[in-house]
Design a protein around this motif. Structure first.
Motif, PDB file in Angstrom:
ATOM      1  N   LEU A  26       0.820  -1.211   0.000  1.00  7.32           N
ATOM      2  CA  LEU A  26       0.000   0.000   0.000  1.00  7.32           C
ATOM      3  C   LEU A  26       0.849   1.255   0.000  1.00  7.32           C
ATOM      4  O   LEU A  26       0.379   2.340  -0.364  1.00  7.32           O
ATOM      5  N   LYS A  27       2.112   1.130   0.360  1.00  8.47           N
ATOM      6  CA  LYS A  27       3.032   2.272   0.309  1.00  8.47           C
ATOM      7  C   LYS A  27       3.445   2.608  -1.113  1.00  8.47           C
ATOM      8  O   LYS A  27       4.000   3.672  -1.359  1.00  8.47           O
ATOM      9  N   PHE A  28       3.177   1.684  -2.034  1.00  7.64           N
ATOM     10  CA  PHE A  28       3.695   1.815  -3.390  1.00  7.64           C
ATOM     11  C   PHE A  28       2.583   1.659  -4.426  1.00  7.64           C
ATOM     12  O   PHE A  28       2.459   0.611  -5.073  1.00  7.64           O
ATOM     13  N   PRO A  29       1.765   2.702  -4.598  1.00  9.93           N
ATOM     14  CA  PRO A  29       0.652   2.612  -5.562  1.00  9.93           C
ATOM     15  C   PRO A  29       1.097   2.240  -6.973  1.00  9.93           C
ATOM     16  O   PRO A  29       0.380   1.501  -7.673  1.00  9.93           O
ATOM     17  N   ASP A  30       2.261   2.728  -7.400  1.00 11.09           N
ATOM     18  CA  ASP A  30       2.727   2.403  -8.752  1.00 11.09           C
ATOM     19  C   ASP A  30       2.997   0.912  -8.898  1.00 11.09           C
ATOM     20  O   ASP A  30       2.723   0.325  -9.950  1.00 11.09           O
ATOM     21  N   ARG A  31       3.510   0.317  -7.844  1.00  6.27           N
ATOM     22  CA  ARG A  31       3.773  -1.123  -7.892  1.00  6.27           C
ATOM     23  C   ARG A  31       2.461  -1.896  -7.951  1.00  6.27           C
ATOM     24  O   ARG A  31       2.338  -2.885  -8.688  1.00  6.27           O
ATOM     25  N   ILE A  32       1.483  -1.459  -7.179  1.00  5.98           N
ATOM     26  CA  ILE A  32       0.172  -2.098  -7.222  1.00  5.98           C
ATOM     27  C   ILE A  32      -0.415  -1.997  -8.626  1.00  5.98           C
ATOM     28  O   ILE A  32      -0.971  -2.970  -9.153  1.00  5.98           O
ATOM     29  N   ALA A  33      -0.269  -0.840  -9.250  1.00  5.05           N
ATOM     30  CA  ALA A  33      -0.774  -0.662 -10.612  1.00  5.05           C
ATOM     31  C   ALA A  33      -0.116  -1.648 -11.572  1.00  5.05           C
ATOM     32  O   ALA A  33      -0.785  -2.274 -12.407  1.00  5.05           O
ATOM     33  N   GLN A  34       1.208  -1.814 -11.453  1.00  4.38           N
ATOM     34  CA  GLN A  34       1.927  -2.754 -12.324  1.00  4.38           C
ATOM     35  C   GLN A  34       1.439  -4.175 -12.119  1.00  4.38           C
ATOM     36  O   GLN A  34       1.234  -4.932 -13.084  1.00  4.38           O
ATOM     37  N   ILE A  35       1.266  -4.536 -10.860  1.00  2.00           N
ATOM     38  CA  ILE A  35       0.834  -5.899 -10.550  1.00  2.00           C
ATOM     39  C   ILE A  35      -0.553  -6.167 -11.112  1.00  2.00           C
ATOM     40  O   ILE A  35      -0.774  -7.176 -11.807  1.00  2.00           O
ATOM     41  N   VAL A  36      -1.492  -5.290 -10.820  1.00  2.00           N
ATOM     42  CA  VAL A  36      -2.865  -5.509 -11.269  1.00  2.00           C
ATOM     43  C   VAL A  36      -2.933  -5.550 -12.792  1.00  2.00           C
ATOM     44  O   VAL A  36      -3.585  -6.425 -13.385  1.00  2.00           O
ATOM     45  N   GLU A  37      -2.248  -4.631 -13.438  1.00  2.00           N
ATOM     46  CA  GLU A  37      -2.281  -4.582 -14.904  1.00  2.00           C
ATOM     47  C   GLU A  37      -1.732  -5.872 -15.517  1.00  2.00           C
ATOM     48  O   GLU A  37      -2.333  -6.431 -16.451  1.00  2.00           O
ATOM     49  N   ARG A  38      -0.612  -6.364 -14.987  1.00  2.00           N
ATOM     50  CA  ARG A  38      -0.021  -7.589 -15.526  1.00  2.00           C
ATOM     51  C   ARG A  38      -0.921  -8.802 -15.283  1.00  2.00           C
ATOM     52  O   ARG A  38      -1.087  -9.652 -16.163  1.00  2.00           O
ATOM     53  N   VAL A  39      -1.495  -8.886 -14.096  1.00  2.00           N
ATOM     54  CA  VAL A  39      -2.334 -10.034 -13.773  1.00  2.00           C
ATOM     55  C   VAL A  39      -3.632 -10.009 -14.576  1.00  2.00           C
ATOM     56  O   VAL A  39      -4.089 -11.040 -15.061  1.00  2.00           O
TER      57      VAL A  39
END
Length: 345
Positions: A125-138
Motif C-alpha cells: 500500500l506504500k507503493f501505488p505504482d507497484r500495485i498498478a503494475q501488478i494488477v495490470e499484468r495479472v
C-alpha cells in the motif's frame, strides 16, 4: 439487494466469503456451501512464488488449493507476492488450468511474515505504482477471468490512502475492490471504520465496492448496505465457527425471516461432519490436529466453551476427539455472553 457482477461472474447474493489463511480450506467451504447464502467463496490465500516452484517441479498443488478443481463455482482464489511477473504467471495458471471464477490479489494482509519479510500484502500500500503494475499484468494474463484486489485503509492511521489505491486498482483493470476497514497497523484491534470504506465509493466509476470488517450478524450486514452504500459485503472471522451466518445474512437481505442458529445438537453434528471432511483429506492424525482450532470456534459463545476448548486442544486421535466432543461440547443453547473482541472480525 440485487446481485453484483465481477466481470461476467454473477455474485448472488452479494455476500462473499473471505479468504482466511489456515481456515477457508475445502472442508470449511463445503460447510458454508451446505448451509447456503454465500454468493462467492474463496480459498485460503496462496503464496504465488511457492505455487510457481511447485508447478515447475511437477509437485502436488499446495493444500490451500485442495478441492478447487472439482468444487462448485463461482470460486475465487486469492494470491500474494510482490513480483508482477510471478503473480501474472500464477494467475494465468489459476485461470486457464484450474478454471477458477475470480483471481484475487492480496494487498491487505498485515502479518509480518508477509509484510516485513516478503514485502507483500499491506506492505505494498506504500507503493501505488507497484500495485498498478501488478494488477495490470495479472489482468492481462488472466483475461477473460476477472481479477480483483483486497486492501486495507492504509498502512497506518496517519497514512490512510485507500481512495488513491482504489483509483489505481480500477484504472489498472480490476473488476472489483474489497476494503477491510482497518489499517495494517491496527491488525485486528479496535473496530472497522465503515465510514472510511463508504468514502471510497464515489471514487469508483464502474467496479463494485465490497466492504469487510466486523460483520458478525445479519443486522450488521443490512446496515453495511443501507448506511454505507457498498455494493457487496465480505464476511470473515465471524463465520469460522458459524458457517450458517451466510444463510442468515442472505435471508435478511431478501427481507425474509432470519433462520435461527442451529440447535446445540445440530451444531455438534455440523462440527463432526467438518471433522470427517478434514480427516478424509489429511488422515486421522493431521486432520485431528487441524480440527482443534475449528472445534474451538464452534463452541464460542456457548456455556462451557472454555472447558471444551481446554480439552479439545489436547486431542491427538479420532477416539480422543469424539470422546471430548461427547463429554464436553456445550449442550445448552447459547445465551448472552461477553464475546472477546478478537473473535469476530
Amino acid at each position: 439487494m440485487p446481485p453484483i457482477y465481477i466481470g461476467q461472474v454473477k455474485v448472488d447474493p452479494p455476500i462473499l466469503q473471505a479468504p482466511m489463511a489456515g481456515y477457508t480450506n475445502y472442508a470449511y467451504r463445503q460447510m458454508v456451501r451446505e448451509f447456503g447464502g454465500a454468493g462467492l467463496q474463496a480459498t485460503e490465500m496462496v503464496n504465488a512464488s511457492g505455487f510457481a516452484w511447485l508447478h515447475e517441479h511437477e509437485a502436488e498443488h499446495p493444500d490451500r488449493l485442495w478441492g478447487v478443481k472439482e468444487e462448485a463455482r463461482p470460486l475465487a482464489v486469492q494470491m500474494w507476492d510482490n513480483d508482477p511477473a510471478t503473480l501474472a504467471k500464477v494467475g494465468e495458471r489459476l485461470a486457464n488450468e484450474l478454471h477458477v471464477s475470480v483471481v484475487d490479489i492480496n494487498f491487505g494482509c498485515p502479518v509480518k511474515d508477509v509484510t516485513e519479510k516478503a514485502h507483500s500484502g499491506s506492505y505494498l500500500l506504500k507503493f501505488p505504482d507497484r500495485i498498478a503494475q501488478i494488477v495490470e499484468r495479472v489482468v492481462k494474463a488472466c483475461a477473460p477471468t476477472p481479477v480483483t484486489a483486497k486492501i486495507r485503509l492504509g498502512c497506518s492511521r496517519d497514512a490512510i490512502n485507500a481512495i488513491e489505491i482504489a483509483k489505481v486498482v480500477e484504472s489498472a483493470g480490476a473488476a472489483a475492490l474489497t476494503v477491510h476497514g482497518r489499517t495494517a497497523a491496527d491488525f485486528f484491534r479496535g473496530t472497522a471504520d465503515w465510514n472510511r470504506i463508504a468514502e471510497i465509493k464515489p471514487h469508483l466509476k464502474k467496479i463494485p465496492l465490497i466492504g469487510n470488517g466486523d460483520l458478525d450478524s445479519p443486522e450488521k450486514v443490512i446496515e453495511a448496505f443501507r448506511r454505507y452504500g457498498v455494493d457487496g459485503v465480505m464476511i470473515a472471522r465471524a463465520s469460522m465457527g458459524r458457517p450458517w451466518l451466510f444463510r442468515q445474512a442472505a435471508a435478511a437481505l431478501r427481507g425474509e425471516p432470519v433462520p435461527p442458529d442451529p440447535t446445540a445438537e445440530e451444531q455438534r453434528l455440523t462440527m463432526l461432519r467438518h471433522y470427517e471432511l478434514t480427516c478424509a483429506r489429511f488422515g486421522e492424525q493431521k486432520g485431528t490436529l487441524l480440527m482443534r482450532k475449528f472445534a474451538c470456534n464452534y463452541a464460542t459463545g456457548r456455556p462451557g466453551a472454555r472447558t471444551f476448548r481446554a480439552m479439545v486442544a489436547n486431542v491427538f486421535t479420532r477416539e480422543d476427539f469424539f470422546n471430548v466432543v461427547e463429554r464436553y461440547f456445550p449442550r445448552e443453547e447459547p445465551h448472552d455472553v461477553d464475546i472477546p473482541p478478537h473473535v469476530y472480525k
